[in-house]
Design a protein around this motif. Structure first.
Motif, PDB file in Angstrom:
ATOM      1  N   PRO A 165       0.823  -1.213   0.000  1.00 44.12           N
ATOM      2  CA  PRO A 165       0.000   0.000   0.000  1.00 44.12           C
ATOM      3  C   PRO A 165       0.858   1.263   0.000  1.00 44.12           C
ATOM      4  O   PRO A 165       1.935   1.285   0.582  1.00 44.12           O
ATOM      5  CB  PRO A 165      -0.785  -0.117   1.319  1.00 44.12           C
ATOM      6  N   TYR A 166       0.361   2.286  -0.670  1.00 48.46           N
ATOM      7  CA  TYR A 166       1.010   3.597  -0.630  1.00 48.46           C
ATOM      8  C   TYR A 166       0.521   4.287   0.642  1.00 48.46           C
ATOM      9  O   TYR A 166      -0.592   4.820   0.676  1.00 48.46           O
ATOM     10  CB  TYR A 166       0.635   4.429  -1.853  1.00 48.46           C
ATOM     11  N   CYS A 198       9.718  14.054  -3.088  1.00 47.54           N
ATOM     12  CA  CYS A 198       8.748  15.167  -3.072  1.00 47.54           C
ATOM     13  C   CYS A 198       8.004  15.245  -4.400  1.00 47.54           C
ATOM     14  O   CYS A 198       6.797  15.545  -4.426  1.00 47.54           O
ATOM     15  CB  CYS A 198       9.457  16.478  -2.775  1.00 47.54           C
ATOM     16  N   LYS A 199       8.688  14.980  -5.505  1.00 45.81           N
ATOM     17  CA  LYS A 199       8.011  14.948  -6.806  1.00 45.81           C
ATOM     18  C   LYS A 199       6.972  13.834  -6.842  1.00 45.81           C
ATOM     19  O   LYS A 199       5.861  14.009  -7.357  1.00 45.81           O
ATOM     20  CB  LYS A 199       9.038  14.749  -7.926  1.00 45.81           C
ATOM     21  N   GLY A 200       7.341  12.688  -6.301  1.00 44.91           N
ATOM     22  CA  GLY A 200       6.387  11.585  -6.231  1.00 44.91           C
ATOM     23  C   GLY A 200       5.183  11.941  -5.379  1.00 44.91           C
ATOM     24  O   GLY A 200       4.038  11.628  -5.724  1.00 44.91           O
ATOM     25  N   LEU A 201       5.420  12.607  -4.254  1.00 40.41           N
ATOM     26  CA  LEU A 201       4.333  13.028  -3.372  1.00 40.41           C
ATOM     27  C   LEU A 201       3.422  14.017  -4.077  1.00 40.41           C
ATOM     28  O   LEU A 201       2.186  13.892  -4.031  1.00 40.41           O
ATOM     29  CB  LEU A 201       4.909  13.653  -2.104  1.00 40.41           C
ATOM     30  N   SER A 202       4.001  15.016  -4.721  1.00 38.93           N
ATOM     31  CA  SER A 202       3.212  16.030  -5.414  1.00 38.93           C
ATOM     32  C   SER A 202       2.337  15.406  -6.495  1.00 38.93           C
ATOM     33  O   SER A 202       1.169  15.782  -6.668  1.00 38.93           O
ATOM     34  CB  SER A 202       4.148  17.069  -6.039  1.00 38.93           C
ATOM     35  N   ARG A 207      -4.588  11.418  -4.777  1.00 36.72           N
ATOM     36  CA  ARG A 207      -5.166  10.093  -4.495  1.00 36.72           C
ATOM     37  C   ARG A 207      -5.471   9.900  -3.011  1.00 36.72           C
ATOM     38  O   ARG A 207      -6.157   8.954  -2.639  1.00 36.72           O
ATOM     39  CB  ARG A 207      -4.203   8.997  -4.960  1.00 36.72           C
ATOM     40  N   PHE A 208      -4.948  10.784  -2.183  1.00 33.57           N
ATOM     41  CA  PHE A 208      -5.129  10.655  -0.737  1.00 33.57           C
ATOM     42  C   PHE A 208      -6.196  11.604  -0.194  1.00 33.57           C
ATOM     43  O   PHE A 208      -6.235  11.874   0.999  1.00 33.57           O
ATOM     44  CB  PHE A 208      -3.801  10.922  -0.017  1.00 33.57           C
ATOM     45  N   ASP A 209      -7.048  12.107  -1.063  1.00 28.93           N
ATOM     46  CA  ASP A 209      -8.080  13.058  -0.646  1.00 28.93           C
ATOM     47  C   ASP A 209      -9.461  12.466  -0.890  1.00 28.93           C
ATOM     48  O   ASP A 209      -9.751  11.988  -1.986  1.00 28.93           O
ATOM     49  CB  ASP A 209      -7.928  14.369  -1.413  1.00 28.93           C
ATOM     50  N   LYS A 210     -10.320  12.531   0.129  1.00 23.73           N
ATOM     51  CA  LYS A 210     -11.710  12.119  -0.008  1.00 23.73           C
ATOM     52  C   LYS A 210     -12.584  13.124   0.721  1.00 23.73           C
ATOM     53  O   LYS A 210     -12.533  13.233   1.943  1.00 23.73           O
ATOM     54  CB  LYS A 210     -11.934  10.714   0.562  1.00 23.73           C
ATOM     55  N   ASN A 211     -13.352  13.875  -0.050  1.00 22.75           N
ATOM     56  CA  ASN A 211     -14.241  14.891   0.514  1.00 22.75           C
ATOM     57  C   ASN A 211     -13.497  15.905   1.370  1.00 22.75           C
ATOM     58  O   ASN A 211     -14.030  16.413   2.360  1.00 22.75           O
ATOM     59  CB  ASN A 211     -15.357  14.242   1.342  1.00 22.75           C
ATOM     60  N   GLY A 212     -12.245  16.187   1.014  1.00 18.27           N
ATOM     61  CA  GLY A 212     -11.475  17.163   1.780  1.00 18.27           C
ATOM     62  C   GLY A 212     -10.790  16.599   2.999  1.00 18.27           C
ATOM     63  O   GLY A 212     -10.143  17.341   3.739  1.00 18.27           O
ATOM     64  N   PHE A 213     -10.876  15.281   3.206  1.00 15.86           N
ATOM     65  CA  PHE A 213     -10.189  14.613   4.312  1.00 15.86           C
ATOM     66  C   PHE A 213      -9.099  13.712   3.740  1.00 15.86           C
ATOM     67  O   PHE A 213      -9.216  13.207   2.623  1.00 15.86           O
ATOM     68  CB  PHE A 213     -11.168  13.773   5.146  1.00 15.86           C
ATOM     69  N   SER A 214      -8.052  13.504   4.519  1.00 16.96           N
ATOM     70  CA  SER A 214      -6.944  12.686   4.023  1.00 16.96           C
ATOM     71  C   SER A 214      -7.218  11.205   4.228  1.00 16.96           C
ATOM     72  O   SER A 214      -7.954  10.805   5.135  1.00 16.96           O
ATOM     73  CB  SER A 214      -5.645  13.075   4.725  1.00 16.96           C
ATOM     74  N   LEU A 215      -6.624  10.409   3.364  1.00 16.23           N
ATOM     75  CA  LEU A 215      -6.674   8.957   3.474  1.00 16.23           C
ATOM     76  C   LEU A 215      -5.366   8.450   4.069  1.00 16.23           C
ATOM     77  O   LEU A 215      -4.306   9.019   3.823  1.00 16.23           O
ATOM     78  CB  LEU A 215      -6.890   8.315   2.102  1.00 16.23           C
ATOM     79  N   TYR A 216      -5.457   7.352   4.808  1.00 15.66           N
ATOM     80  CA  TYR A 216      -4.251   6.732   5.360  1.00 15.66           C
ATOM     81  C   TYR A 216      -3.396   6.167   4.233  1.00 15.66           C
ATOM     82  O   TYR A 216      -2.169   6.303   4.233  1.00 15.66           O
ATOM     83  CB  TYR A 216      -4.635   5.629   6.343  1.00 15.66           C
TER      84      TYR A 216
END
Length: 299
Positions: A165-166, A198-202, A207-216
């Motif tokens: 998992p990422y 950091c490029k990979g993160l950007s 993909r880690f956003d759902k309705n303005g909340f972060s995903l694990y």
């Protein structure tokens, strides 16, 4: 090896006779978790020149050096227990534990002046350099002056098993340790790993956003409130080092959602335990009001 069934119970931790942290897991098994040992060493370093902290820091970094495995030019800290959630079978290794140990070794070098610790730090760093089971290379395409440009971003795997998992906080944690170790050692390769990470993160952060909340994780697992706030803290720290529009947008969205009333958060980011706790609180308040009403009525 013993298996861990489910998550740690409130991350229960105790210390052995030498002051090394031992984790107590949900099935009652006790294990040394390399990540917790390394992160405690780094916390103790931050307390120097306190003499008790120095003694603890030396014991913890000694433990890390004694339990590291040598594989070619790499130093690796093995986990001696399974982690069924992500299908990890012992022995397994984590990029986050490697990065924390890398920092701890560099700090021991700064504290002692002994270059053997710098060499150990470089051994842990080597395990993060691609090609590596702990690192995924991401091919990122962008347009610059109307010409397609390919950049190779990186993602550091906290749990590099078959499911791989990422995990967001794990990747950002590695980035921060790379930067801190670079600041100590001036190692250009660490700076390169940091920038590519950091490029990979950007590139992947949406993909880690759902309705303005972060995903694990990018696979869709919701982040609890503690992890959501940890993501916010990590993004703030990274943006102070590496200004980036995508990171800034996510930070602002997640800060805004974290300030919403709890009832609104339950609607947009429903989590069974949070809903259960909120429901129990409402029941308790209702019972209290009902009890007070009965007392007043009797009078």
């Amino acid at each position: 090896s013993q298996k861990q069934r489910g998550p740690p119970v409130n991350h229960v931790q105790t210390l052995d006779a030498e002051g090394i942290p031992v984790q107590i897991y949900a099935d009652g098994s006790r294990h040394y978790n390399p990540l917790f040992v390394a992160s405690m060493a780094n916390r103790e370093y931050a307390k120097l020149p306190d003499p008790d902290a120095l003694q603890s820091f030396i014991k913890l970094t000694d433990w890390l050096a004694e339990h590291a495995e040598t594989r070619h030019a790499n130093l690796l800290l093995p986990y001696d227990f399974d982690y069924p959630k992500f299908e990890m079978k012992a022995p397994w290794y984590s990029a986050l534990a490697q990065a924390e140990a890398m920092s701890a070794m560099a700090r021991r070098w700064k504290q002692s002046g002994d270059k053997v610790w710098l060499k150990r730090s470089q051994g842990f760093a080597q395990s993060l350099k691609p090609p590596s089971d702990l690192t995924i290379t991401m091919h990122i395409y962008s347009s610059q002056e109307h010409k397609p440009q390919r950049q190779e971003g990186l993602w550091f795997m906290e749990y590099p098993g078959e499911r791989a998992p990422y995990v967001l906080n794990g990747h950002m944690g590695v980035l921060l340790e790379l930067w801190k170790t670079h600041a100590l050692s001036s190692d250009a390769e660490l700076l390169s790993l940091f920038e590519r990470g950091c490029k990979g993160l950007s590139d992947a952060l949406y993909r880690f956003d759902k309705n303005g909340f972060s995903l694990y994780s990018a696979e869709g697992e919701l982040a609890g409130r503690a992890y959501h706030q940890k993501h916010i803290k990590q993004l703030r720290e990274l943006l102070a080092i590496y200004p980036d529009q995508e990171l800034q947008v996510s930070l602002e969205r997640w800060q805004a959602s974290d300030r919403l009333p709890v009832v609104v958060q339950l609607f947009y980011n429903p989590r069974p335990k949070r809903i259960q706790a909120f429901g129990l609180s409402l029941v308790a308040v209702w019972l209290l009001i009902w009890g007070l009403g009965k007392l007043i009525w009797r009078r």
